[in-house]
Design an enzyme around this catalytic site. Structure first.
Site, PDB file in Angstrom:
ATOM      1  CB  VAL A 116      -0.946  -0.004   1.226  1.00 27.32           C
ATOM      2  CG1 VAL A 116      -0.208   0.303   2.515  1.00 27.32           C
ATOM      3  CG2 VAL A 116      -2.114   0.948   1.036  1.00 27.32           C
ATOM      4  CE1 TYR A 117       3.370   1.500   4.474  1.00 21.56           C
ATOM      5  CE2 TYR A 117       5.679   0.940   4.257  1.00 21.56           C
ATOM      6  CZ  TYR A 117       4.552   1.068   5.036  1.00 21.56           C
ATOM      7  OH  TYR A 117       4.618   0.766   6.389  1.00 21.56           O
ATOM      8  CB  SER A 118       4.130   5.127  -3.032  1.00 19.63           C
ATOM      9  OG  SER A 118       4.497   6.151  -2.143  1.00 19.63           O
ATOM     10  CG  ASP A 119      -1.328   3.667  -5.126  1.00 23.48           C
ATOM     11  OD1 ASP A 119      -1.992   3.194  -4.181  1.00 23.48           O
ATOM     12  OD2 ASP A 119      -1.564   4.769  -5.637  1.00 23.48           O
TER      13      ASP A 119
END
Length: 344
Positions: A61-64
């Site tokens: 989920v970090y920066s997609d």
């Protein structure tokens, strides 16, 4: 660099690990954290490895997914020198199976993470949140399959409550599935809720803590002071609402003690705040982040020395809060304390 076993597992991890949330820089939250590209990331990885920090943590989920991609590029050609930790379960799209820990989500999520990281195995996969809609047996059996296939080596959790983690551990023991050996938790001098239930659980069940946001969501950087506005460049202007709440008066009480110890020792406020965590029970590793080389080198200076017992006592007193029910009797009444001594 000191290394500790991750919970009751055989895996040894450095007491400081690196969080790659600043890699990629997409979206209102992660864009404010940082926008480190592959070249910059490679330099930060170089510095970490020179210092003995070989565990790198990220999440889908970090920066997609961009954080995983940048981290994968930064470690290219030296996979055997590093340990990779990533997380999944939080939403990464709008579809009905784009969130959670179902068999479908776990298998597809691991395959995508492997591709972004440029590797064929993940050292530690952590569930980023408890999925109340999926039976724990389905989650654990899927993780068992992924471990047996060689795609995962160890499994852990993050953002689980005590009952959620204990239910999962009991099911793993009952069915012979891999146990969670890590719990990635929010813990700092201005956020000590971990101590009430999850720390005693970790001690009892052999679950090691990987600490995220050890500086209280950017509040213990040495730049926040009582009666002064947040510095112009502080990420708190854009990210405070995303993080755990902090009592402002308690924050300033803690900062004043940190400032005093910093003047006495020559250490920085962040180094002292992180070193305090390294003395706490169950803590296997504290995850440090950095947007640049200067920040990284300063945070690396938190290891290799120890606060004195007197300094620890001062920090304990400044950061102490009243335990919530039903835990406060254990801290206040002798009868309870004799049969349930509090963790210190």
């Amino acid at each position: 660099m000191e290394y500790r076993r991750l919970g009751s597992s055989g895996l040894k991890v450095p007491v400081l690990s690196f969080g790659a949330g600043t890699f990629g820089g997409k979206g209102p939250l992660f864009g404010a954290w940082g926008s480190t590209d592959a070249a910059e990331a490679r330099r930060l990885v170089d510095i970490c490895l020179e210092a003995g920090v070989n565990l790198f943590d990220t999440a889908d989920v970090y920066s997609d997914g961009a954080s995983e991609e940048v981290l994968g590029a930064a470690i290219k050609g030296r996979r055997d020198d590093v340990m990779l930790s990533t997380k999944l379960s939080l939403p990464v799209g709008e579809g009905p199976n784009a969130a959670g820990s179902s068999r479908s989500r776990l298998i597809s999520g691991v395959e995508k993470a492997l591709k972004r990281l440029g590797t064929d195995y993940i050292d530690l996969l952590q569930l980023h949140a408890f999925d109340a809609g999926t039976p724990v047996e389905e989650v654990l059996s899927t993780l068992d399959t992924l471990v047996r296939s060689g795609k995962l080596r160890y499994v852990g959790v993050s953002n689980f409550s005590g009952w959620q983690l204990m239910k999962s551990l009991a099911a793993a023991d009952r069915q012979g599935y891999p146990r969670y050996v890590a719990n990635q938790v929010y813990y700092s001098l201005v956020g000590r809720d971990y101590e009430w239930e999850l720390m005693p659980l970790g001690l009892d069940q052999g679950v090691g803590a990987l600490v995220w946001s050890p500086l209280g969501w950017g509040r213990l950087t040495g730049k926040i002071r009582r009666g002064e506005p947040w510095p112009e460049g502080s990420r708190l202007h854009n990210t405070a609402a995303f993080g755990p709440p902090v009592d402002e008066e308690k924050l300033y009480d803690v900062v004043e003690v940190l400032d005093a110890i910093a003047q006495e020792t020559g250490k920085t406020v962040p180094q002292i705040a992180i070193n305090w965590l390294l003395r706490r029970p169950t803590v296997s590793s504290v995850i440090i982040g950095a947007r640049n080389e200067e920040q990284l080198r300063q945070n690396l200076g938190a290891a290799g020395w120890s606060l004195t017992p007197e300094e620890v006592a001062r920090l304990d007193a400044a950061s102490a809060t009243t335990a919530p029910s039903p835990y406060f009797p254990y801290y206040r009444q002798e009868g309870f304390a004799r049969i349930n001594p509090p963790v210190v």
